[in-house]
Design a protein around this motif. Structure first.
Motif, PDB file in Angstrom:
ATOM      1  N   ARG A  50       0.819  -1.199   0.000  1.00  0.00           N
ATOM      2  CA  ARG A  50       0.000   0.000   0.000  1.00  0.00           C
ATOM      3  C   ARG A  50       0.858   1.258   0.000  1.00  0.00           C
ATOM      4  O   ARG A  50       0.665   2.172  -0.803  1.00  0.00           O
ATOM      5  CB  ARG A  50      -0.929  -0.039   1.233  1.00  0.00           C
ATOM      6  CG  ARG A  50      -1.776   1.185   1.473  1.00  0.00           C
ATOM      7  CD  ARG A  50      -2.686   1.557   0.325  1.00  0.00           C
ATOM      8  NE  ARG A  50      -3.825   0.704   0.107  1.00  0.00           N
ATOM      9  CZ  ARG A  50      -5.024   0.871   0.647  1.00  0.00           C
ATOM     10  NH1 ARG A  50      -5.222   1.829   1.506  1.00  0.00           N
ATOM     11  NH2 ARG A  50      -6.004   0.068   0.339  1.00  0.00           N
ATOM     12  N   ILE A  59      -4.168  -1.026  -8.329  1.00  0.00           N
ATOM     13  CA  ILE A  59      -3.122  -1.651  -7.510  1.00  0.00           C
ATOM     14  C   ILE A  59      -3.162  -1.063  -6.098  1.00  0.00           C
ATOM     15  O   ILE A  59      -3.075  -1.778  -5.107  1.00  0.00           O
ATOM     16  CB  ILE A  59      -1.740  -1.456  -8.147  1.00  0.00           C
ATOM     17  CG1 ILE A  59      -1.685  -2.164  -9.495  1.00  0.00           C
ATOM     18  CG2 ILE A  59      -0.642  -1.995  -7.242  1.00  0.00           C
ATOM     19  CD1 ILE A  59      -0.354  -2.107 -10.186  1.00  0.00           C
ATOM     20  N   PHE A  69      -6.463  -2.321  -4.239  1.00  0.00           N
ATOM     21  CA  PHE A  69      -6.541  -3.726  -3.831  1.00  0.00           C
ATOM     22  C   PHE A  69      -5.246  -4.225  -3.191  1.00  0.00           C
ATOM     23  O   PHE A  69      -5.157  -5.403  -2.867  1.00  0.00           O
ATOM     24  CB  PHE A  69      -6.907  -4.595  -5.034  1.00  0.00           C
ATOM     25  CG  PHE A  69      -8.283  -4.292  -5.558  1.00  0.00           C
ATOM     26  CD1 PHE A  69      -9.400  -4.580  -4.785  1.00  0.00           C
ATOM     27  CD2 PHE A  69      -8.463  -3.696  -6.791  1.00  0.00           C
ATOM     28  CE1 PHE A  69     -10.666  -4.289  -5.249  1.00  0.00           C
ATOM     29  CE2 PHE A  69      -9.738  -3.395  -7.254  1.00  0.00           C
ATOM     30  CZ  PHE A  69     -10.835  -3.694  -6.489  1.00  0.00           C
ATOM     31  N   SER A  70      -4.263  -3.319  -3.021  1.00  0.00           N
ATOM     32  CA  SER A  70      -2.984  -3.792  -2.476  1.00  0.00           C
ATOM     33  C   SER A  70      -3.159  -4.439  -1.108  1.00  0.00           C
ATOM     34  O   SER A  70      -2.475  -5.411  -0.787  1.00  0.00           O
ATOM     35  CB  SER A  70      -2.000  -2.636  -2.389  1.00  0.00           C
ATOM     36  OG  SER A  70      -2.536  -1.599  -1.620  1.00  0.00           O
ATOM     37  N   THR A 104      -5.707  -6.079  -0.118  1.00  0.00           N
ATOM     38  CA  THR A 104      -6.428  -7.350  -0.230  1.00  0.00           C
ATOM     39  C   THR A 104      -5.536  -8.425  -0.851  1.00  0.00           C
ATOM     40  O   THR A 104      -5.545  -9.568  -0.421  1.00  0.00           O
ATOM     41  CB  THR A 104      -7.673  -7.152  -1.123  1.00  0.00           C
ATOM     42  OG1 THR A 104      -8.213  -5.865  -0.851  1.00  0.00           O
ATOM     43  CG2 THR A 104      -8.715  -8.198  -0.842  1.00  0.00           C
ATOM     44  N   TRP A 105      -4.778  -7.996  -1.886  1.00  0.00           N
ATOM     45  CA  TRP A 105      -3.972  -8.974  -2.615  1.00  0.00           C
ATOM     46  C   TRP A 105      -2.757  -9.416  -1.807  1.00  0.00           C
ATOM     47  O   TRP A 105      -2.342 -10.557  -1.868  1.00  0.00           O
ATOM     48  CB  TRP A 105      -3.494  -8.378  -3.943  1.00  0.00           C
ATOM     49  CG  TRP A 105      -4.588  -8.146  -4.921  1.00  0.00           C
ATOM     50  CD1 TRP A 105      -5.825  -8.712  -4.895  1.00  0.00           C
ATOM     51  CD2 TRP A 105      -4.572  -7.299  -6.063  1.00  0.00           C
ATOM     52  NE1 TRP A 105      -6.564  -8.261  -5.946  1.00  0.00           N
ATOM     53  CE2 TRP A 105      -5.817  -7.399  -6.695  1.00  0.00           C
ATOM     54  CE3 TRP A 105      -3.607  -6.464  -6.624  1.00  0.00           C
ATOM     55  CZ2 TRP A 105      -6.138  -6.695  -7.854  1.00  0.00           C
ATOM     56  CZ3 TRP A 105      -3.929  -5.774  -7.778  1.00  0.00           C
ATOM     57  CH2 TRP A 105      -5.171  -5.890  -8.382  1.00  0.00           C
ATOM     58  N   TRP A 106      -2.145  -8.468  -1.091  1.00  0.00           N
ATOM     59  CA  TRP A 106      -0.928  -8.807  -0.352  1.00  0.00           C
ATOM     60  C   TRP A 106      -1.224  -8.725   1.127  1.00  0.00           C
ATOM     61  O   TRP A 106      -2.146  -8.040   1.568  1.00  0.00           O
ATOM     62  CB  TRP A 106       0.205  -7.859  -0.716  1.00  0.00           C
ATOM     63  CG  TRP A 106       0.750  -8.108  -2.064  1.00  0.00           C
ATOM     64  CD1 TRP A 106       1.589  -9.109  -2.433  1.00  0.00           C
ATOM     65  CD2 TRP A 106       0.487  -7.341  -3.250  1.00  0.00           C
ATOM     66  NE1 TRP A 106       1.860  -9.010  -3.774  1.00  0.00           N
ATOM     67  CE2 TRP A 106       1.213  -7.950  -4.290  1.00  0.00           C
ATOM     68  CE3 TRP A 106      -0.269  -6.203  -3.529  1.00  0.00           C
ATOM     69  CZ2 TRP A 106       1.193  -7.456  -5.597  1.00  0.00           C
ATOM     70  CZ3 TRP A 106      -0.292  -5.723  -4.812  1.00  0.00           C
ATOM     71  CH2 TRP A 106       0.428  -6.347  -5.842  1.00  0.00           C
ATOM     72  N   ASN A 107      -0.390  -9.405   1.884  1.00  0.00           N
ATOM     73  CA  ASN A 107      -0.519  -9.370   3.320  1.00  0.00           C
ATOM     74  C   ASN A 107       0.304  -8.191   3.826  1.00  0.00           C
ATOM     75  O   ASN A 107       1.508  -8.284   3.999  1.00  0.00           O
ATOM     76  CB  ASN A 107       0.005 -10.696   3.885  1.00  0.00           C
ATOM     77  CG  ASN A 107      -0.418 -10.868   5.312  1.00  0.00           C
ATOM     78  OD1 ASN A 107      -1.140 -10.045   5.843  1.00  0.00           O
ATOM     79  ND2 ASN A 107       0.053 -11.931   5.916  1.00  0.00           N
ATOM     80  N   THR A 108      -0.349  -7.037   4.034  1.00  0.00           N
ATOM     81  CA  THR A 108       0.410  -5.828   4.346  1.00  0.00           C
ATOM     82  C   THR A 108       0.251  -5.444   5.800  1.00  0.00           C
ATOM     83  O   THR A 108      -0.678  -5.879   6.478  1.00  0.00           O
ATOM     84  CB  THR A 108      -0.081  -4.655   3.483  1.00  0.00           C
ATOM     85  OG1 THR A 108      -1.483  -4.515   3.678  1.00  0.00           O
ATOM     86  CG2 THR A 108       0.208  -4.889   2.028  1.00  0.00           C
ATOM     87  N   GLU A 145       5.602 -15.187  -8.682  1.00  0.00           N
ATOM     88  CA  GLU A 145       6.238 -13.963  -9.184  1.00  0.00           C
ATOM     89  C   GLU A 145       6.499 -14.064 -10.686  1.00  0.00           C
ATOM     90  O   GLU A 145       6.337 -13.086 -11.411  1.00  0.00           O
ATOM     91  CB  GLU A 145       7.557 -13.710  -8.462  1.00  0.00           C
ATOM     92  CG  GLU A 145       7.405 -13.110  -7.073  1.00  0.00           C
ATOM     93  CD  GLU A 145       7.402 -14.171  -5.994  1.00  0.00           C
ATOM     94  OE1 GLU A 145       7.447 -15.371  -6.359  1.00  0.00           O
ATOM     95  OE2 GLU A 145       7.341 -13.810  -4.813  1.00  0.00           O
ATOM     96  N   LEU A 170       3.348 -13.363 -12.495  1.00  0.00           N
ATOM     97  CA  LEU A 170       3.029 -11.941 -12.471  1.00  0.00           C
ATOM     98  C   LEU A 170       3.904 -11.166 -13.456  1.00  0.00           C
ATOM     99  O   LEU A 170       3.429 -10.234 -14.119  1.00  0.00           O
ATOM    100  CB  LEU A 170       3.205 -11.386 -11.062  1.00  0.00           C
ATOM    101  CG  LEU A 170       2.018 -11.677 -10.143  1.00  0.00           C
ATOM    102  CD1 LEU A 170       2.379 -11.415  -8.702  1.00  0.00           C
ATOM    103  CD2 LEU A 170       0.830 -10.808 -10.541  1.00  0.00           C
TER     104      LEU A 170
END
Lengths: 258, 220
Positions: A141, A185, A188-189, A191-195, B191, B194
């Motif tokens: 994010r 990006i 949804f950052s 949601t897509w990645w574990n931040t 990766e 992607l």
């Protein structure tokens, strides 16, 4: 042709014609009427939202008083992104229909958007220090918002790098449209990645995961920020139009003297 | 016509061999600065080797970009190309392909030795190179588009990295992450997929945007 013009105008009648606004002169006349109320409403509503949020809303059970940074951080983040969306819309209009007003508006949106993005990054960093224990983390994010900031700056640098302003506007429009990929990006950052950054608490399709006493001042300040953003962009666009006129007059005078 | 344009670019690149090799030399020199600055400890270097290779490749790929369209724009060749009947998007694509063949491919070949010199774990090396293949292709596309956008700008050479570098951040992240996860014993497949997706996205987008900018530059 000349005789057809009034008939065409009469056929349109009193229906509001949005395309008229694309005429810079018409825009100046119309915007002069609502700029002052818009600015006053923006300042007042932002003030109400911030005072409500910073003093009269409950503290968080977990974060304590630091949660109040939210009333500055979240609206500026929303505006940073919707500002870029606005820039993209102006860019489409400028590329497809070549409205000069869209060029001017795009050029005036990006500095304002860059400022809101900077505010978002700075307030987020101040919020991160007490809650995460660090000013900055390189999670998806934060990184994507930083890229958004760079895209704004690149857009500003690009449109000012051309001697021919129209060329600069077209180059800037193409760049702005390519950069639109960054918006989903950012959205949804989380949601897509574990931040480390928390996922969204407010969604269109479900009940907000937030106490209503905090939600209300947040929405009020978001509304105030939006009106302020609009007021700044409209007044900058007005001065941009006038700047062009002055330059045109000066150029005409210089040509006559030569 | 497309093939002829690519061949012309390659011939030009061979005639000006020093310019073409410049990016490659920059890549090797910049890469060898890191052990000197950070210290030669194999643990530290091995951990950051994928990142160093990727950052150096990115910067080296940007180096020759202002020449991609610059000379053609100045001497009028670009106008001829636009009149030739080849779609502007395809002109951009041909230029990107030529840029990759003269810059991306040599970088790819030099990346292996550089990574070994940086003490990169041996089993991650194939993943690094496999990631650099779609990665450098995407960078060539992004760079060619950027070079088309800044045509006619004052100091376009300074402006170009400012525009291209933020856009190439995703390529850098996933490319370096693929090699790093392999080095840590994790699968690199997500990766790599992607990276492939980014290339598939950049291929039409950069060609069309570049073509649009070329036409704007020729009109202006």
């Amino acid at each position: 042709m000349d005789s057809a013009q009034p008939i065409l105008g009469a056929a349109r009648g009193k229906r509001w014609n949005w395309h008229k606004l694309a005429n810079p002169g018409q825009f100046l006349r119309v915007s002069a009427r609502f700029l002052l109320p818009l600015s006053i409403a923006g300042v007042l509503i932002t003030a109400v939202g911030l005072v409500w949020g910073l003093w009269f809303s409950p503290a968080d059970w977990q974060q304590g008083q630091t949660v109040r940074i939210m009333y500055i951080h979240v609206p500026s983040a929303w505006l940073a992104m919707s500002g870029y969306a606005g820039l993209a819309v102006c860019s489409v209009i400028s590329l497809v229909w070549r409205h000069p007003l869209a060029d001017i508006a795009a050029a005036e949106i990006s500095p304002v958007g860059a400022s809101f993005t900077a505010l978002c990054l700075a307030s987020g960093s101040l919020w991160g220090r007490p809650t995460w224990g660090t000013w900055w983390v390189w999670d998806a994010r934060l990184t994507s918002v930083l890229v958004l900031f760079f895209l704004y700056l690149g857009h500003i640098a690009l449109i000012n790098a051309f001697d021919d302003r129209e060329r600069g506007a077209r180059a800037g429009a193409i760049l702005a449209l390519v950069g639109v990929i960054n918006l989903p990006i950012i959205k949804f950052s989380v949601t897509w990645w574990n931040t480390l950054h928390q996922p969204a608490s407010i969604s269109l399709f479900s009940a907000p995961k937030m106490y209503v006493g905090m939600l209300a001042p947040l929405f009020v300040s978001a509304l105030g920020y939006t009106l302020l953003f609009a007021a700044i962009v409209v007044s900058r666009t007005r001065s941009g139009i006038m700047e062009r006129r002055v330059r045109g007059l000066l150029q005409a005078r210089a040509e006559r003297a030569a | 016509m497309f093939g002829r344009l690519v061949r012309r670019e390659l011939v030009m690149a061979f005639r000006h061999g020093a310019d073409t090799l410049g990016a490659l030399l920059f890549f090797l020199i910049a890469g060898s600065l890191f052990p000197l600055a950070i210290g030669p400890s194999p643990d530290v270097l091995g951990g950051i080797a994928p990142g160093i290779v990727w950052v150096c490749a990115l910067l080296a790929a940007i180096l020759p970009l202002d020449r991609v369209f610059g000379a053609d724009f100045e001497d009028g060749t670009l106008d001829q190309l636009l009149l030739s009947g080849l779609a502007p998007a395809l002109i951009t694509l041909a230029k990107a392909l030529a840029h990759w063949l003269t810059t991306g491919l040599p970088l790819l070949l030099a990346a292996g030795p550089l990574a070994i010199m940086l003490r990169m774990p041996g089993d991650a090396l194939p993943v690094l190179l496999a990631g650099l293949l779609p990665g450098t292709l995407t960078l060539s596309l992004l760079g060619t588009m950027g070079s088309a956008i800044v045509l006619g700008a004052r100091r376009g050479g300074v402006l170009l990295p400012l525009l291209v570098l933020p856009l190439s951040v995703p390529v850098l992240i996933f490319g370096a992450a693929a090699a790093s996860s392999k080095a840590q014993g994790l699968p690199a497949r997500p990766e790599m997929l992607l990276l492939g997706a980014l290339f598939a996205l950049a291929l039409p987008l950069c060609s069309v945007a570049g073509g649009l900018s070329l036409r704007a530059a020729a009109e202006g």
